[in-house]
Scaffold this motif. Structure first.
Motif, PDB file in Angstrom:
ATOM      1  N   TRP A  61       1.133  -1.333  -0.218  1.00  0.00           N
ATOM      2  CA  TRP A  61      -0.158   0.297   0.276  1.00  0.00           C
ATOM      3  C   TRP A  61       0.859   1.609  -0.237  1.00  0.00           C
ATOM      4  O   TRP A  61       2.396   0.928   0.358  1.00  0.00           O
ATOM      5  CB  TRP A  61      -1.025   0.151   1.045  1.00  0.00           C
ATOM      6  CG  TRP A  61       0.266  -0.250   2.578  1.00  0.00           C
ATOM      7  CD1 TRP A  61      -0.021  -1.350   3.602  1.00  0.00           C
ATOM      8  CD2 TRP A  61       0.347   1.019   3.500  1.00  0.00           C
ATOM      9  NE1 TRP A  61       0.449  -0.978   4.202  1.00  0.00           N
ATOM     10  CE2 TRP A  61       0.670   0.269   4.288  1.00  0.00           C
ATOM     11  CE3 TRP A  61       0.671   2.517   2.813  1.00  0.00           C
ATOM     12  CZ2 TRP A  61       1.319   1.733   5.453  1.00  0.00           C
ATOM     13  CZ3 TRP A  61       1.086   3.357   4.169  1.00  0.00           C
ATOM     14  CH2 TRP A  61       1.344   2.662   5.173  1.00  0.00           C
ATOM     15  N   PHE A  62       0.481   2.068  -0.651  1.00  0.00           N
ATOM     16  CA  PHE A  62       0.858   3.589  -0.178  1.00  0.00           C
ATOM     17  C   PHE A  62       0.354   4.885  -0.444  1.00  0.00           C
ATOM     18  O   PHE A  62      -1.377   4.547  -0.706  1.00  0.00           O
ATOM     19  CB  PHE A  62       2.005   3.765  -1.995  1.00  0.00           C
ATOM     20  CG  PHE A  62       1.388   3.642  -2.659  1.00  0.00           C
ATOM     21  CD1 PHE A  62       0.688   5.191  -3.484  1.00  0.00           C
ATOM     22  CD2 PHE A  62       0.433   2.917  -3.744  1.00  0.00           C
ATOM     23  CE1 PHE A  62      -0.058   4.483  -4.885  1.00  0.00           C
ATOM     24  CE2 PHE A  62       0.306   2.619  -5.179  1.00  0.00           C
ATOM     25  CZ  PHE A  62      -0.354   3.867  -5.200  1.00  0.00           C
ATOM     26  N   ASN A  63       0.761   5.900   0.478  1.00  0.00           N
ATOM     27  CA  ASN A  63      -0.724   7.106   0.403  1.00  0.00           C
ATOM     28  C   ASN A  63       0.612   8.314   0.282  1.00  0.00           C
ATOM     29  O   ASN A  63       1.942   7.873   0.627  1.00  0.00           O
ATOM     30  CB  ASN A  63      -1.390   7.208   1.494  1.00  0.00           C
ATOM     31  CG  ASN A  63      -0.943   7.068   3.112  1.00  0.00           C
ATOM     32  OD1 ASN A  63       0.041   7.862   2.919  1.00  0.00           O
ATOM     33  ND2 ASN A  63      -0.856   5.624   3.702  1.00  0.00           N
ATOM     34  N   GLY A  64      -0.149   9.818   0.480  1.00  0.00           N
ATOM     35  CA  GLY A  64       0.810  10.658   0.255  1.00  0.00           C
ATOM     36  C   GLY A  64      -0.155  11.935  -0.298  1.00  0.00           C
ATOM     37  O   GLY A  64      -1.079  11.984  -0.690  1.00  0.00           O
ATOM     38  N   GLN A  65       0.706  13.242   0.296  1.00  0.00           N
ATOM     39  CA  GLN A  65      -0.063  14.075   0.334  1.00  0.00           C
ATOM     40  C   GLN A  65       1.451  15.359  -0.085  1.00  0.00           C
ATOM     41  O   GLN A  65       2.648  14.979  -0.037  1.00  0.00           O
ATOM     42  CB  GLN A  65      -0.504  15.134   0.972  1.00  0.00           C
ATOM     43  CG  GLN A  65       0.153  14.674   2.767  1.00  0.00           C
ATOM     44  CD  GLN A  65      -0.723  15.779   4.484  1.00  0.00           C
ATOM     45  OE1 GLN A  65      -1.578  16.282   3.334  1.00  0.00           O
ATOM     46  NE2 GLN A  65      -1.010  14.750   4.554  1.00  0.00           N
TER      47      GLN A  65
ATOM     48  N   TYR B 261       5.167  10.600   2.325  1.00  0.00           N
ATOM     49  CA  TYR B 261       4.331  10.025   1.283  1.00  0.00           C
ATOM     50  C   TYR B 261       4.972   8.853   2.612  1.00  0.00           C
ATOM     51  O   TYR B 261       6.355   8.581   3.110  1.00  0.00           O
ATOM     52  CB  TYR B 261       4.985  10.100   0.465  1.00  0.00           C
ATOM     53  CG  TYR B 261       6.515  10.182   0.066  1.00  0.00           C
ATOM     54  CD1 TYR B 261       7.147   8.654  -0.522  1.00  0.00           C
ATOM     55  CD2 TYR B 261       6.661  11.070  -0.199  1.00  0.00           C
ATOM     56  CE1 TYR B 261       8.018   8.058  -0.431  1.00  0.00           C
ATOM     57  CE2 TYR B 261       8.408  10.746  -0.324  1.00  0.00           C
ATOM     58  CZ  TYR B 261       8.991   8.821  -0.692  1.00  0.00           C
ATOM     59  OH  TYR B 261      10.024   9.258  -1.018  1.00  0.00           O
ATOM     60  N   SER B 262       4.498   7.571   1.984  1.00  0.00           N
ATOM     61  CA  SER B 262       4.335   6.163   2.947  1.00  0.00           C
ATOM     62  C   SER B 262       4.147   5.116   1.697  1.00  0.00           C
ATOM     63  O   SER B 262       3.097   5.312   1.107  1.00  0.00           O
ATOM     64  CB  SER B 262       3.928   5.989   4.326  1.00  0.00           C
ATOM     65  OG  SER B 262       4.205   6.988   5.454  1.00  0.00           O
ATOM     66  N   ARG B 263       5.245   3.723   2.097  1.00  0.00           N
ATOM     67  CA  ARG B 263       4.914   2.488   1.169  1.00  0.00           C
ATOM     68  C   ARG B 263       5.072   1.426   2.291  1.00  0.00           C
ATOM     69  O   ARG B 263       5.681   1.009   3.056  1.00  0.00           O
ATOM     70  CB  ARG B 263       5.413   2.935   0.184  1.00  0.00           C
ATOM     71  CG  ARG B 263       6.696   3.179  -0.232  1.00  0.00           C
ATOM     72  CD  ARG B 263       7.697   1.908  -0.212  1.00  0.00           C
ATOM     73  NE  ARG B 263       8.595   1.999  -0.060  1.00  0.00           N
ATOM     74  CZ  ARG B 263      10.070   1.412   0.555  1.00  0.00           C
ATOM     75  NH1 ARG B 263       9.297   0.789   1.511  1.00  0.00           N
ATOM     76  NH2 ARG B 263      11.243   1.436  -0.043  1.00  0.00           N
ATOM     77  N   ASN B 264       4.295   0.901   1.907  1.00  0.00           N
ATOM     78  CA  ASN B 264       4.567  -0.757   2.412  1.00  0.00           C
ATOM     79  C   ASN B 264       4.273  -1.863   2.020  1.00  0.00           C
ATOM     80  O   ASN B 264       3.310  -1.619   0.516  1.00  0.00           O
ATOM     81  CB  ASN B 264       3.314  -0.487   4.054  1.00  0.00           C
ATOM     82  CG  ASN B 264       3.991  -1.775   4.719  1.00  0.00           C
ATOM     83  OD1 ASN B 264       3.032  -2.892   4.195  1.00  0.00           O
ATOM     84  ND2 ASN B 264       4.778  -2.184   5.512  1.00  0.00           N
TER      85      ASN B 264
ATOM     86  N   ASN C 291       8.758  -0.865   5.449  1.00  0.00           N
ATOM     87  CA  ASN C 291       7.382  -0.071   5.546  1.00  0.00           C
ATOM     88  C   ASN C 291       8.672   1.404   5.950  1.00  0.00           C
ATOM     89  O   ASN C 291       9.690   1.100   6.060  1.00  0.00           O
ATOM     90  CB  ASN C 291       7.036   0.021   7.040  1.00  0.00           C
ATOM     91  CG  ASN C 291       5.989   0.683   6.854  1.00  0.00           C
ATOM     92  OD1 ASN C 291       6.369   2.071   6.741  1.00  0.00           O
ATOM     93  ND2 ASN C 291       4.971   0.981   7.423  1.00  0.00           N
TER      94      ASN C 291
ATOM     95  N   SER D 266       8.845   5.651   5.130  1.00  0.00           N
ATOM     96  CA  SER D 266       8.178   6.715   5.731  1.00  0.00           C
ATOM     97  C   SER D 266       8.635   8.226   5.221  1.00  0.00           C
ATOM     98  O   SER D 266      10.183   8.414   6.208  1.00  0.00           O
ATOM     99  CB  SER D 266       7.059   7.128   6.952  1.00  0.00           C
ATOM    100  OG  SER D 266       5.905   6.472   6.923  1.00  0.00           O
TER     101      SER D 266
END
Length: 408
Positions: free
Chosen positions: A159-163, A167-170, A195, A197
């Motif tokens: 998964w990944f998310n950010g602004q 941002y982060s990813r795993n 993981n 970030s």
């Protein structure tokens, strides 16, 4: 006059509905994980009620994981009121390959089977038809299992998310291998996790990264209906825990006060493990160690009870190193869900632990950045968690209608 007319019409409608409901079998489906909406739409000649106190039939589900990564279901049908002399119990299983739709249909089929005697007692025998499958022919041989009860499961996830500012990813993966028989249970699980970030502050990037991998294996033998012996092995590495490589080997013994076959409903057990633990560290520890081999033992006492009025479970664990028993840890946990009276439910969970065995902590300690970003484990003498939930439902006892509009 207008108010009187409205009240009169409401009374007539309610009386008509009451007469209709008296002729319908009222059931309470006691199943937390079931697709209740599906069964409300598909199950015939029943009226679902919101509390077991109002039911003619209490349908109670319990489950256990089986060797194929599926579930073993046990459904108890308990009659009440004029059906109090009728009780039934159905047991069936699914596999890890069973789809959600297939599982719903299997459960629906067994619900219908379990309700047959109640429908007959309710005067609906003319509505029931049965179809029996033919028995196995004499010349047919029972199918052999080419895998000899071995099951394999491979999984990967990310998964990944950010602004704009972070941002982060795993990424993680796992492999599970099992063989479950009546007298022996073996399982092997491997996994990796990565993981990362990144936080942007002015022109600087602050990076938090966690990497770990593990392998767990256990081989458990049934000595009797109450006694088991096992061997437990695990190994891996963890940047967060300052362990470049670790492994442990521990034999164990467990005694259950009740027959293991009753464990889905009730269990009181005690188990004990003892063996050695090896750690090689990324950085020198607070005990000035870069690697060490130590003996450790673990003791656990636990119990669980599942009944129609709710469920209760809890455990107490203790661990320590044999060369210095002041290096020890303790944890206890309690979980319960109770239906105290009509419409009222209480949920409690509490966990508390003491940890005086953090031999892996880095000698240099942790910076504020490490603590805030949880980049490494820090000293903590205790931890706790608790939750309380209350709910009270009142009003109409009937809840058969399904209206999915705007639910998506």
């Amino acid at each position: 006059m207008k108010k009187v007319l409205i009240i009169t019409l409401l009374l007539i409608v309610n009386f008509a509905n009451a007469q209709k409901n008296e002729k319908t079998l009222k059931i309470f489906l006691d199943c937390e994980y079931c697709d209740t909406a599906h069964y409300k739409q598909e199950l015939e000649y029943v009226e679902f009620v919101r509390d077991r106190k109002y039911a003619d039939v209490h349908i109670f589900f319990t489950t256990q994981n089986n060797a194929t990564n599926g579930d073993k279901y046990n459904i108890e049908f308990t009659g009440k009121n004029k059906y109090k002399d009728i009780k039934d119990n159905l047991i069936f299983s699914t596999t890890g390959e069973t789809t959600t739709e297939e599982k719903r249909e299997i459960i629906l089929q067994n619900l219908r089977l379990g309700l047959i005697r109640y429908w007959i007692a309710n005067g609906l025998k003319d509505k029931i038809t049965l179809e029996l499958k033919s028995e196995r022919k004499a010349d047919e041989k029972e199918e052999k299992d080419p895998w000899n009860k071995w099951t394999f499961r491979v999984g990967a996830r990310g998964w990944f998310n950010g602004q704009e500012s972070n941002y982060s990813r795993n990424v993680n993966g796992n492999l599970t291998i099992k063989q479950v028989k009546e007298k022996n249970k073996f399982s092997l699980r491997l996994g990796i996790n990565n993981n990362k970030s990144v936080y942007k502050f002015d022109d600087e990037e602050i990076i938090s990264e966690r990497k770990s991998s593990f392998i767990y294996a256990n081989d458990i033998y049934s000595v009797s209906n109450h006694l088991s012996l096992g061997m437990f092995v695990n190994a891996g590495n963890s940047l967060y825990s300052n362990k470049a490589f670790y492994y442990s080997i521990k034999p164990g013994i467990e005694y259950n006060l009740f027959d293991y076959k009753e464990s889905e409903k009730k269990s009181v057990y005690i188990n004990y493990k003892m063996g050695y633990v090896f750690n090689r560290y990324y950085e020198e520890t607070v005990f000035n160690k870069n690697e060490e081999l130590l003996w450790q033992h673990n003791l656990e006492l636990g119990a669980s009870l599942v009944e129609k009025w709710g469920n209760v479970s809890g455990y107490i664990t203790y661990r320590s190193y044999l060369h210095d028993t002041t290096l020890n840890g303790f944890r206890t946990s309690f979980d319960t869900s109770l239906r105290l009276f009509k419409g009222f439910s209480l949920n409690l969970y509490a966990s508390y632990g003491l940890s005086h065995d953090q031999i892996n902590l880095r000698a240099l300690g942790a910076s504020r950045e490490d603590i805030l970003l949880q980049k490494q484990q820090i000293k903590s003498g205790y931890s706790y968690y608790g939750s309380v939930g209350l709910s009270y439902t009142f009003g109409s006892i009937y809840n058969t209608i399904v209206n999915p509009r705007f639910d998506l």
